[in-house]
Structure formats: C-alpha cells, structure tokens
Motif scaffolding. Structure first.
Motif, mmCIF file in Angstrom:
data_model
loop_
_atom_site.group_PDB
_atom_site.id
_atom_site.type_symbol
_atom_site.label_atom_id
_atom_site.label_comp_id
_atom_site.label_asym_id
_atom_site.label_seq_id
_atom_site.Cartn_x
_atom_site.Cartn_y
_atom_site.Cartn_z
ATOM 1 N N VAL A 75 51.044 33.142 31.685
ATOM 2 C CA VAL A 75 50.206 31.703 32.309
ATOM 3 C C VAL A 75 50.143 31.507 33.668
ATOM 4 O O VAL A 75 49.257 31.609 34.516
ATOM 5 C CB VAL A 75 50.655 30.459 31.379
ATOM 6 N N LEU A 76 51.564 31.605 34.252
ATOM 7 C CA LEU A 76 51.867 31.580 35.555
ATOM 8 C C LEU A 76 50.997 32.893 36.424
ATOM 9 O O LEU A 76 50.217 32.677 37.337
ATOM 10 C CB LEU A 76 53.285 31.468 35.961
ATOM 11 N N GLU A 77 50.956 33.960 35.758
ATOM 12 C CA GLU A 77 50.497 35.164 36.465
ATOM 13 C C GLU A 77 48.816 35.120 36.617
ATOM 14 O O GLU A 77 48.178 35.082 37.402
ATOM 15 C CB GLU A 77 50.915 36.172 35.697
ATOM 16 N N VAL A 78 48.296 34.690 35.316
ATOM 17 C CA VAL A 78 46.808 34.383 35.409
ATOM 18 C C VAL A 78 46.508 33.297 36.256
ATOM 19 O O VAL A 78 45.310 33.398 37.060
ATOM 20 C CB VAL A 78 46.468 34.334 33.780
ATOM 21 N N MET A 79 47.097 32.238 36.151
ATOM 22 C CA MET A 79 46.629 31.118 36.848
ATOM 23 C C MET A 79 46.718 31.517 38.483
ATOM 24 O O MET A 79 45.730 31.310 39.188
ATOM 25 C CB MET A 79 47.709 29.923 36.717
ATOM 26 N N HIS A 80 47.797 32.085 39.033
ATOM 27 C CA HIS A 80 47.793 32.393 40.328
ATOM 28 C C HIS A 80 46.867 33.595 40.868
ATOM 29 O O HIS A 80 46.383 33.257 41.575
ATOM 30 C CB HIS A 80 49.420 32.827 40.701
ATOM 31 N N ARG A 81 46.823 34.421 39.994
ATOM 32 C CA ARG A 81 45.688 35.554 40.273
ATOM 33 C C ARG A 81 44.261 34.991 40.235
ATOM 34 O O ARG A 81 43.525 35.187 41.126
ATOM 35 C CB ARG A 81 45.834 36.690 39.031
ATOM 36 N N ASN A 82 43.756 33.947 39.292
ATOM 37 C CA ASN A 82 42.539 33.335 39.117
ATOM 38 C C ASN A 82 42.492 32.632 40.432
ATOM 39 O O ASN A 82 41.350 32.451 40.978
ATOM 40 C CB ASN A 82 42.349 32.753 38.089
ATOM 41 N N ARG A 83 43.596 31.864 40.885
ATOM 42 C CA ARG A 83 43.267 31.172 42.022
ATOM 43 C C ARG A 83 43.157 31.741 43.139
ATOM 44 O O ARG A 83 42.363 31.560 44.089
ATOM 45 C CB ARG A 83 44.361 30.084 41.940
ATOM 46 N N ALA A 84 43.912 32.995 43.355
ATOM 47 C CA ALA A 84 43.551 33.795 44.582
ATOM 48 C C ALA A 84 42.323 34.291 44.455
ATOM 49 O O ALA A 84 41.648 34.130 45.724
ATOM 50 C CB ALA A 84 44.703 34.915 44.472
ATOM 51 N N GLN A 85 41.868 34.533 43.537
ATOM 52 C CA GLN A 85 40.109 35.072 43.501
ATOM 53 C C GLN A 85 39.490 33.940 43.879
ATOM 54 O O GLN A 85 38.438 34.173 44.589
ATOM 55 C CB GLN A 85 39.948 35.734 41.922
ATOM 56 N N ILE A 86 39.738 32.739 43.343
ATOM 57 C CA ILE A 86 38.598 31.587 43.709
ATOM 58 C C ILE A 86 38.814 31.361 45.247
ATOM 59 O O ILE A 86 37.600 31.143 45.861
ATOM 60 C CB ILE A 86 39.076 30.550 42.901
ATOM 61 N N TYR A 87 39.781 31.467 45.603
ATOM 62 C CA TYR A 87 40.101 31.255 47.148
ATOM 63 C C TYR A 87 39.422 32.261 48.057
ATOM 64 O O TYR A 87 38.818 31.890 49.032
ATOM 65 C CB TYR A 87 41.416 31.130 47.661
ATOM 66 N N ILE A 88 39.276 33.326 47.664
ATOM 67 C CA ILE A 88 38.736 34.503 48.265
ATOM 68 C C ILE A 88 37.185 34.089 48.295
ATOM 69 O O ILE A 88 36.411 34.283 49.151
ATOM 70 C CB ILE A 88 39.065 36.096 47.650
ATOM 71 N N GLU A 89 36.693 33.770 47.098
ATOM 72 C CA GLU A 89 35.200 33.523 47.015
ATOM 73 C C GLU A 89 34.761 32.355 47.919
ATOM 74 O O GLU A 89 33.765 32.372 48.314
ATOM 75 C CB GLU A 89 34.895 33.210 45.530
ATOM 76 N N GLN A 90 35.868 31.449 47.999
ATOM 77 C CA GLN A 90 35.449 30.473 49.020
ATOM 78 C C GLN A 90 35.767 30.423 50.129
ATOM 79 O O GLN A 90 35.520 29.550 51.093
ATOM 80 C CB GLN A 90 36.302 29.092 48.271
ATOM 81 N N LYS A 115 45.044 30.956 51.630
ATOM 82 C CA LYS A 115 45.437 30.266 50.135
ATOM 83 C C LYS A 115 45.642 31.566 49.332
ATOM 84 O O LYS A 115 46.306 31.268 48.365
ATOM 85 C CB LYS A 115 44.869 29.108 49.911
ATOM 86 N N ALA A 116 44.528 32.409 49.172
ATOM 87 C CA ALA A 116 44.507 33.517 48.392
ATOM 88 C C ALA A 116 45.683 34.338 48.527
ATOM 89 O O ALA A 116 46.167 34.780 47.575
ATOM 90 C CB ALA A 116 43.307 34.470 48.761
ATOM 91 N N ILE A 117 46.099 34.685 49.840
ATOM 92 C CA ILE A 117 47.376 35.472 50.146
ATOM 93 C C ILE A 117 48.633 34.727 49.495
ATOM 94 O O ILE A 117 49.281 35.258 48.889
ATOM 95 C CB ILE A 117 47.562 35.680 51.506
ATOM 96 N N GLU A 118 48.745 33.225 49.456
ATOM 97 C CA GLU A 118 49.592 32.504 48.811
ATOM 98 C C GLU A 118 49.722 32.730 47.416
ATOM 99 O O GLU A 118 50.761 33.080 46.890
ATOM 100 C CB GLU A 118 49.578 31.103 49.380
ATOM 101 N N GLU A 119 48.722 32.590 47.017
ATOM 102 C CA GLU A 119 48.461 32.616 45.557
ATOM 103 C C GLU A 119 48.937 34.259 45.220
ATOM 104 O O GLU A 119 49.526 34.284 43.920
ATOM 105 C CB GLU A 119 47.301 32.218 44.874
ATOM 106 N N GLY A 120 48.304 34.995 45.734
ATOM 107 C CA GLY A 120 48.742 36.466 45.696
ATOM 108 C C GLY A 120 50.261 36.784 45.271
ATOM 109 O O GLY A 120 50.755 37.232 44.436
#
Length: 145
Positions: free
Chosen positions: A32-47, A52-57
């Motif tokens: 769950v944590l891996e998917v959450m942080h990966r998806n958040r990283a992708q969202i931050y890149i899109e935005q 923040k994407a680097i932090e989530e990664g």
C-alpha cells in the motif's frame, strides 16, 4: 483502493485526498505504501512539482529498494528541475537494474534526453544509438526504409 482508482482515471485531486486519508490511518502495509508513494510521485510530476515527486520517489525506495521503475520516475523529476547530474545517476541505477528490452531502451532514451538538455548532443546521439542498436532491424529505424 479508492485512491488507486482515482489515480487510474487521472482524477489526481481526488486521488491525493484519498492518499491523505490513508496516510492519516498510519497504514504499515508495504504494498500500500509503495503504490501510494509511487502514484503521488507521478501526480507531482504531472503537476510540475518535481521536488515533491523526488521526495515521494525516495519514500518508495525506503519501502522497496528493489523497485526499479521508481528510479526512472525520479530521474524524470530531477531532469524537470534541471538537476542533470542527479538525473543521470538515477537513470544509471535504473539501467543497471533492468533487463534487456523495452525497459533498458527507455533508460537509454531518458539518458539521451538528459544530455540534450545539457546541449551534449554527441553524447545524446550515442545514448540514442544504444536504443537503435537494440531494435530488431536498426537499419530501417535509422534510414526510414
């Protein structure tokens, strides 16, 4: 997971709200944590929020050091912030972790893009040619015939 559904539908605002709820629940499940942080990283890149994407990664790596794809995502975020040295380091990690095929080719293309942004066109060409050489019939790709 509702957040994943929103993510797949590209409804990022709703997805982020759901991930915030998950984070508040203090869930410890690695998947769950891996998917959450990966998806958040992708969202931050899109935005366009590459920091923040680097932090989530990096959080993905803390949860699963073997996640090869996150290095490609982090490299893109570094490249987005013009931090080419760090981007190259991440892409080299990615290339070192993946097998021959489309994944490795994606790494070479990303690496070529890093060099293009630095105006190192000769090195970018060499990296792109690594991709071309992996194709089944590179003559057709190069000549267009």
């Amino acid at each position: 997971m509702i957040a994943e559904g929103y993510f797949r539908l590209r409804q990022y605002e709703e997805s982020m709200k759901e991930y915030e709820k998950i984070e508040k629940q203090n869930i410890k499940e690695r998947v769950v944590l891996e998917v959450m942080h990966r998806n958040r990283a992708q969202i931050y890149i899109e935005q366009g929020d590459n920091e923040k994407a680097i932090e989530e990664g990096k959080r993905v790596i803390e949860v699963n050091a073997g996640n090869k794809d996150i290095h490609l995502l982090i490299a893109k975020a570094y490249r987005g912030n013009k931090r080419c040295k760090e981007a190259e380091e991440e892409i080299n990690r990615y290339i070192g972790m993946v097998k021959e095929g489309k994944d490795k080719e994606s790494g070479y293309i990303e690496k070529a893009q890093i060099y293009i942004e630095q105006k190192k066109y000769d090195i970018a060409f060499k990296e792109a040619m690594k991709y071309v050489e992996k194709q089944t019939d590179s003559r057709n790709i190069v000549t267009g015939k």
